[in-house]
Scaffold this active site. Structure first.
Site, PDB file in Angstrom:
ATOM      1  N   HIS A  45       0.701  -1.224   0.166  1.00 38.17           N
ATOM      2  CA  HIS A  45      -0.046  -0.086  -0.075  1.00 38.17           C
ATOM      3  C   HIS A  45       0.887   1.282  -0.063  1.00 38.17           C
ATOM      4  O   HIS A  45       0.414   2.334   0.450  1.00 38.17           O
ATOM      5  CB  HIS A  45      -1.085  -0.034   1.233  1.00 38.17           C
ATOM      6  CG  HIS A  45      -2.132  -1.027   0.947  1.00 38.17           C
ATOM      7  ND1 HIS A  45      -3.090  -0.618   0.064  1.00 38.17           N
ATOM      8  CD2 HIS A  45      -2.521  -1.843   1.718  1.00 38.17           C
ATOM      9  CE1 HIS A  45      -4.002  -1.591   0.131  1.00 38.17           C
ATOM     10  NE2 HIS A  45      -3.749  -2.472   1.189  1.00 38.17           N
ATOM     11  N   GLU A 154      -7.255 -12.215   5.428  1.00 37.11           N
ATOM     12  CA  GLU A 154      -8.220 -10.960   5.077  1.00 37.11           C
ATOM     13  C   GLU A 154      -8.998 -11.153   4.167  1.00 37.11           C
ATOM     14  O   GLU A 154      -9.409 -10.226   3.531  1.00 37.11           O
ATOM     15  CB  GLU A 154      -7.180  -9.836   5.045  1.00 37.11           C
ATOM     16  CG  GLU A 154      -6.177 -10.077   3.945  1.00 37.11           C
ATOM     17  CD  GLU A 154      -5.231  -8.717   3.542  1.00 37.11           C
ATOM     18  OE1 GLU A 154      -5.617  -7.701   4.356  1.00 37.11           O
ATOM     19  OE2 GLU A 154      -4.451  -8.716   2.495  1.00 37.11           O
TER      20      GLU A 154
HETATM   21  C1  3PY Z   1      -5.970  -4.691   6.635  1.00 32.55           C
HETATM   22  O1  3PY Z   1      -6.491  -4.201   7.703  1.00 32.55           O
HETATM   23  O2  3PY Z   1      -6.614  -5.468   5.449  1.00 32.55           O
HETATM   24  C2  3PY Z   1      -4.477  -4.702   6.316  1.00 32.55           C
HETATM   25  O3  3PY Z   1      -4.081  -5.505   5.547  1.00 32.55           O
HETATM   26  C3  3PY Z   1      -3.810  -4.093   7.497  1.00 32.55           C
HETATM   27  O4  3PY Z   1      -2.601  -3.586   7.177  1.00 32.55           O
HETATM   28 MG    MG Z   2      -5.379  -5.681   3.916  1.00 39.68          MG
END
Ligand code: 3PY
Ligand code: MG
Length: 257
Positions: A45, A154
């Site tokens: 990012h 995630e």
């Molecule tokens: C998220 O919260 O998706 C992350 O990857 C944190 O860096």
């Molecule tokens: Mg993330």
């Protein structure tokens, strides 16, 4: 080639880090005086490319912070380059399946665990570091043991497959991306929602049932304390640029009123 985050995990101590988006050598050197254990150079990012990231890995290591890198793809090149540069840990975003995790182990770990390519690089003092005292095999074993491979949980499918992923030898732990996880669950940013709370607890449990560290990202010190109290082994608190800007926003609010 010691890894203070891993040492803390083995001795039952918590560790704390942050992401760097300032991408500045002096900022990383300053962070080394704060008590943080590690800094994460973020290739996902931020606009940082491998050459600059490798320089900052050296700055962090020289300053006494464990240099972690979040790579930007599940590919051999960024994994190998950052490990060769001396990264003590790799965070890998967007993982979906145990097959992808196996591929990562192939890239990140030397044989017999994986198939990491070899060259004498900064990671082993260009072949002259103490970890070579037992030859190349000794270096390979030390590198496998001391560099942390931390896929991020995630995505919905990673959550689904979390037990199989945690069970893999070579996956050293899990780094939760709470924001993307919340988006995947259809509840963006709602960390207090019971579905998010349950998902986080499930990942923590999967890590600990396999004796591996669980790392959480969060944006506030109160949240960090809460995650430590819940049993997380490590917390990555915010981004250096956000903490800096937040502190100046408070200065302005207080000084000008
Ligand atoms: C998220 O919260 O998706 C992350 O990857 C944190 O860096
Ligand atoms: Mg993330």
């Amino acid at each position: 080639m010691e890894n203070r985050v891993l040492e803390k995990f083995h001795s039952g101590d918590k560790s704390l880090g942050t992401f760097t988006h300032l991408l500045s050598a002096p900022a990383i050197e300053a962070l080394a005086y704060t008590g943080l254990d590690y800094v994460i150079i973020d290739m996902e990012h931020s606009p940082i490319a491998a050459e600059h990231a490798a320089e900052l890995v050296g700055v962090a290591a020289g300053a006494g912070l464990a240099p972690f890198v979040r790579v930007d793809a599940i590919e051999r090149s960024p994994v190998l380059k950052m490990l060769d540069a001396g990264a003590a840990g790799l965070i890998v975003p967007g993982l979906e399946t145990a097959e992808e995790a196996k591929r990562l182990v192939e890239y990140a770990k030397f044989a017999p665990l994986g198939n990491r390519g070899y060259c004498p690089t900064r990671d082993g003092g260009w072949g002259m570091a103490e970890c070579y005292s037992e030859g190349l095999t000794g270096y390979m074993e030390r590198a496998n043991a001391n560099t942390l491979l931390l896929p991020q949980c995630e995505t919905a499918s990673c959550l689904e497959n979390i037990d199989a992923i945690c069970a893999l030898e070579g996956v050293d732990g899990i780094f939760i991306g709470p924001y993307d996880l919340s988006i995947a669950l259809g509840i963006p940013g709602q960390f207090g929602d019971e579905r998010h709370i349950a998902a986080v607890a499930r990942i923590l449990e999967a890590c600990h049932s396999h004796g591996k560290p669980a790392v959480m990202f969060c944006g506030t010190v109160e949240a960090a304390k809460g995650y430590f109290a819940q049993g997380f082994d490590s917390v990555a608190m915010s981004l250096d640029i956000d903490v800096l800007a937040g502190a100046f926003r408070d200065v302005c609010r207080i000084a000008l009123n």
